[in-house]
Design a protein around this motif. Structure first.
Motif, PDB file in Angstrom:
ATOM      1  N   CYS A 187      -5.495   1.051   9.241  1.00 26.82           N
ATOM      2  CA  CYS A 187      -6.146   0.421   8.098  1.00 26.82           C
ATOM      3  C   CYS A 187      -5.460   0.862   6.819  1.00 26.82           C
ATOM      4  CB  CYS A 187      -7.620   0.828   8.007  1.00 26.82           C
ATOM      5  SG  CYS A 187      -8.498   0.886   9.576  1.00 26.82           S
ATOM      6  N   ALA A 188      -5.454  -0.018   5.838  1.00 27.68           N
ATOM      7  CA  ALA A 188      -4.938   0.341   4.523  1.00 27.68           C
ATOM      8  C   ALA A 188      -5.817   1.442   3.924  1.00 27.68           C
ATOM      9  CB  ALA A 188      -4.911  -0.878   3.604  1.00 27.68           C
ATOM     10  N   ASP A 189      -5.176   2.501   3.482  1.00 23.33           N
ATOM     11  CA  ASP A 189      -5.840   3.651   2.869  1.00 23.33           C
ATOM     12  C   ASP A 189      -6.703   4.394   3.884  1.00 23.33           C
ATOM     13  OD1 ASP A 189      -6.447   5.483   0.913  1.00 23.33           O
ATOM     14  OD2 ASP A 189      -8.115   4.311   0.098  1.00 23.33           O
ATOM     15  N   THR A 190      -7.952   3.938   4.129  1.00 25.92           N
ATOM     16  CA  THR A 190      -8.880   4.663   4.996  1.00 25.92           C
ATOM     17  C   THR A 190      -9.609   3.693   5.913  1.00 25.92           C
ATOM     18  OG1 THR A 190      -9.219   6.348   3.294  1.00 25.92           O
ATOM     19  CG2 THR A 190     -10.856   6.240   5.060  1.00 25.92           C
ATOM     20  N   CYS A 191      -9.814   4.098   7.156  1.00 26.52           N
ATOM     21  CA  CYS A 191     -10.578   3.285   8.105  1.00 26.52           C
ATOM     22  C   CYS A 191     -12.062   3.568   7.949  1.00 26.52           C
ATOM     23  CB  CYS A 191     -10.146   3.584   9.536  1.00 26.52           C
ATOM     24  SG  CYS A 191      -8.471   3.029   9.936  1.00 26.52           S
ATOM     25  N   GLY A 192     -12.859   2.515   7.958  1.00 27.33           N
ATOM     26  CA  GLY A 192     -14.300   2.648   7.852  1.00 27.33           C
ATOM     27  C   GLY A 192     -15.012   1.786   8.869  1.00 27.33           C
ATOM     28  N   ALA A 193     -16.326   1.750   8.770  1.00 25.00           N
ATOM     29  CA  ALA A 193     -17.142   1.019   9.739  1.00 25.00           C
ATOM     30  C   ALA A 193     -16.851  -0.474   9.730  1.00 25.00           C
ATOM     31  CB  ALA A 193     -18.623   1.265   9.450  1.00 25.00           C
ATOM     32  N   GLU A 216      -3.886  10.966  11.573  1.00 21.11           N
ATOM     33  CA  GLU A 216      -2.490  10.634  11.343  1.00 21.11           C
ATOM     34  C   GLU A 216      -2.417   9.438  10.395  1.00 21.11           C
ATOM     35  OE1 GLU A 216       0.669  11.710  14.606  1.00 21.11           O
ATOM     36  OE2 GLU A 216      -0.889  10.447  15.503  1.00 21.11           O
ATOM     37  N   VAL A 217      -1.436   9.472   9.496  1.00 21.61           N
ATOM     38  CA  VAL A 217      -1.308   8.420   8.488  1.00 21.61           C
ATOM     39  C   VAL A 217       0.163   8.056   8.314  1.00 21.61           C
ATOM     40  CG1 VAL A 217      -3.408   9.012   7.205  1.00 21.61           C
ATOM     41  CG2 VAL A 217      -1.250  10.154   6.649  1.00 21.61           C
ATOM     42  N   ILE A 218       0.417   6.807   7.923  1.00 21.12           N
ATOM     43  CA  ILE A 218       1.744   6.363   7.506  1.00 21.12           C
ATOM     44  C   ILE A 218       1.775   6.446   5.989  1.00 21.12           C
ATOM     45  CG2 ILE A 218       3.407   4.470   7.486  1.00 21.12           C
ATOM     46  CD1 ILE A 218       2.070   3.402  10.020  1.00 21.12           C
ATOM     47  N   LEU A 219       2.767   7.184   5.447  1.00 22.73           N
ATOM     48  CA  LEU A 219       2.816   7.461   4.021  1.00 22.73           C
ATOM     49  C   LEU A 219       4.120   6.992   3.400  1.00 22.73           C
ATOM     50  CD1 LEU A 219       1.539  11.154   4.113  1.00 22.73           C
ATOM     51  CD2 LEU A 219       0.235   9.183   3.305  1.00 22.73           C
ATOM     52  N   SER A 220       4.046   6.635   2.141  1.00 22.97           N
ATOM     53  CA  SER A 220       5.244   6.410   1.347  1.00 22.97           C
ATOM     54  C   SER A 220       5.801   7.769   0.927  1.00 22.97           C
ATOM     55  CB  SER A 220       4.900   5.587   0.107  1.00 22.97           C
ATOM     56  OG  SER A 220       5.956   5.612  -0.827  1.00 22.97           O
ATOM     57  N   PRO A 269       4.763   1.758  -3.228  1.00 22.69           N
ATOM     58  CA  PRO A 269       4.053   0.967  -2.201  1.00 22.69           C
ATOM     59  C   PRO A 269       5.021   0.292  -1.235  1.00 22.69           C
ATOM     60  CG  PRO A 269       3.182   0.526  -4.395  1.00 22.69           C
ATOM     61  CD  PRO A 269       4.454   1.291  -4.593  1.00 22.69           C
ATOM     62  N   PHE A 270       4.552   0.062  -0.012  1.00 23.31           N
ATOM     63  CA  PHE A 270       5.330  -0.660   0.992  1.00 23.31           C
ATOM     64  C   PHE A 270       4.460  -1.765   1.584  1.00 23.31           C
ATOM     65  CE2 PHE A 270       3.365   3.033   3.015  1.00 23.31           C
ATOM     66  CZ  PHE A 270       2.756   2.499   4.146  1.00 23.31           C
ATOM     67  N   SER A 271       5.090  -2.829   1.999  1.00 22.61           N
ATOM     68  CA  SER A 271       4.365  -3.956   2.587  1.00 22.61           C
ATOM     69  C   SER A 271       4.708  -4.149   4.058  1.00 22.61           C
ATOM     70  CB  SER A 271       4.655  -5.248   1.819  1.00 22.61           C
ATOM     71  OG  SER A 271       6.045  -5.508   1.821  1.00 22.61           O
ATOM     72  N   VAL A 309       0.859  -1.187   0.000  1.00 15.90           N
ATOM     73  CA  VAL A 309       0.000   0.000   0.000  1.00 15.90           C
ATOM     74  C   VAL A 309       0.898   1.241   0.000  1.00 15.90           C
ATOM     75  CG1 VAL A 309      -1.827  -1.195   1.271  1.00 15.90           C
ATOM     76  CG2 VAL A 309      -0.111   0.137   2.521  1.00 15.90           C
ATOM     77  N   THR A 310       0.285   2.405  -0.222  1.00 15.77           N
ATOM     78  CA  THR A 310       1.023   3.669  -0.135  1.00 15.77           C
ATOM     79  C   THR A 310       0.566   4.512   1.048  1.00 15.77           C
ATOM     80  OG1 THR A 310      -0.553   4.745  -1.630  1.00 15.77           O
ATOM     81  CG2 THR A 310       1.424   3.766  -2.626  1.00 15.77           C
ATOM     82  N   ARG A 311      -0.433   3.985   1.812  1.00 13.49           N
ATOM     83  CA  ARG A 311      -0.995   4.784   2.909  1.00 13.49           C
ATOM     84  C   ARG A 311      -1.659   3.877   3.930  1.00 13.49           C
ATOM     85  NH1 ARG A 311      -5.937   7.484   4.226  1.00 13.49           N
ATOM     86  NH2 ARG A 311      -5.664   9.656   4.890  1.00 13.49           N
TER      87      ARG A 311
END
Length: 426
Positions: A129-135, A80-84, A89-91, A47-49
């Motif tokens: 969560c990868a990209d965005t956290c949801g319900a 707050e996010v972890i970004l490339s 992408p990073f695994s 992922v990239t985020r």
């Protein structure tokens, strides 16, 4: 200036373990070595985020140092996010953690140290969560890897070395250290030995009585709860305390030398009476929205006053006085033309004051209609409805009241504006 002890850490031992598909997180591993703490995120696919579930502020960027090339912590859309760094992408993403105590706004501290080097950790701080956290994101695979002589206490079980589990929802408190837990009267406790002896004695003698009271009113818990009481130094003149409750866990942390000098045993025991009440609130507490917090916070306030009133044999005077003060505070903070949801979002304390008044009135009305257990019967009925699939909100809460009495409750505003009932009984 606040001072935090800087620590170093080693790279984690990796483990392949597959998580639920909706999280895209294979494993979140917290590791402790003689050098310090790290956390590693392993992903099912690159992922990239990564977005953190809880972001009360931007302190991760200051307190987490990347061990993995090409990643950084940033702030996007209020999280707050972890970004490339370069978009590649990073695994995997790993960080050295500052494991000193830091208070967070409207959230629990990630690390609450004990004076002897032990540590209480709030796992939800690490949910992402990868990209965005949801319900749909409500489960996270977690692991702890220890290369020290410490043990891990998770869900009341002692573990050594490496342990993994599936965490969820609001997370849990886990203990890593060498202090053995004490077991007494349906409660497991780890109490920091540096806390004042008078407070330790009061906790050991009073908490079993609280457990017995709530068990009599609401039935026994399905799991033995754990109490954590800890202390850590805090330089720069800052001091204070923070406490809270998670499923089957109650905790309080004092920080700064002056906090120990100012310990108020009476207020501390009152806090535990409120928080232990939450342990017994069942499904209604677990799923409540923060906008509906008046239900469970107000009920816990009332339950703790009822316990204290009974213990001190105050013939209901303590409850009545508390409700009168809470009504004044509630009305002052809640303009009649304003929806309560807006008031509670600006001033969360209103959930306690207004909630106490409303729950006390419901308690009195239930008793006047022959439901002697009052608020406790209401919570048993409400929790059952929520467990059976009803929403944990005021509509269901008032439906539980109607099921017990046969008639509809007043609105929240009507409950607040009524004169304080003189008929509340222990």
């Amino acid at each position: 200036m606040r001072y935090f002890i800087a620590i170093a850490a080693v790279v984690l031992v990796l483990l392949l373990w597959f998580a639920p598909a909706d999280s895209q997180i294979r494993l979140i591993t917290l590791s402790k070595s003689d050098l310090g703490w790290t956390v590693t995120y392993q992903l099912n696919e690159p992922v990239t985020r990564l977005e953190f579930v809880r972001s009360p502020n931007q302190s991760r960027a200051e307190r987490w140092q990347p061990l993995t090339d090409n990643i950084q912590i940033g702030w996007q859309n209020g999280s707050e996010v972890i970004l490339s760094k370069n978009g590649q992408p990073f695994s995997e993403a790993a960080f050295v953690l500052d494991a000193s105590y830091t208070p967070l706004p409207k959230d629990y501290a990630p690390f609450s140290p004990f004076s002897d080097g032990g540590m209480l950790i709030h796992t939800a701080r690490f949910f992402a969560c990868a990209d965005t956290c949801g319900a749909a994101h409500h489960e996270w695979p977690m692991a702890v890897n220890l290369t020290t002589n410490d043990y891990l206490l998770v869900d009341g079980q002692l573990r050594l070395g490496f342990h993994e589990w599936l965490d969820r929802d609001s997370g849990r408190a886990i203990y890593v250290g060498s202090q053995p837990p004490e077991t007494f009267a349906a409660l497991v406790a780890i109490i920091d030995p540096v806390l004042p002896q008078s407070l330790q004695h009061d906790m050991v003698t009073e908490l079993p009585m609280m457990m017995s009271y709530y068990t009599k009113q609401l039935g026994a818990l399905t799991q033995t709860p754990t109490l954590f009481a800890s202390y850590s130094d805090y330089e720069g003149g800052y001091f204070g305390h923070q406490g809270g409750v998670l499923p089957n866990q109650v905790f309080m942390h004092w920080y700064g030398e002056q906090a120990l000098q100012n310990v108020d045993e009476k207020n501390t025991l009152w806090f535990f009476a409120h928080e232990i009440a939450h342990l017994f609130q069942g499904a209604g507490l677990k799923y409540s929205s923060s906008d509906e917090a008046w239900i469970h916070e107000g009920a816990a306030e009332l339950m703790s006053y009822l316990y204290t009133d009974t213990k001190l044999n105050q013939s209901n005077q303590l409850v009545q006085e508390a409700v009168r003060k809470a009504q004044q505070e509630c009305i002052a903070s809640w303009p009649a033309s304003e929806p309560f949801i807006n008031v509670g979002r600006v001033n969360f304390r209103a959930h306690y004051s207004c909630g106490l008044v409303a729950n006390a009135d419901l308690h009195a009305q239930l008793q006047a209609n022959g439901v002697r257990a009052g608020i406790f019967a209401l919570w048993e009925t409400y929790s059952r409805l929520v467990k059976d699939g009803a929403a944990a909100n005021s509509e269901t809460y008032f439906a539980a009241f109607e099921e017990l009495t046969g008639y509809q409750s007043m609105s929240l505003r009507q409950l607040i504006d009524r004169p304080v009932s003189a008929s509340i009984a222990p």
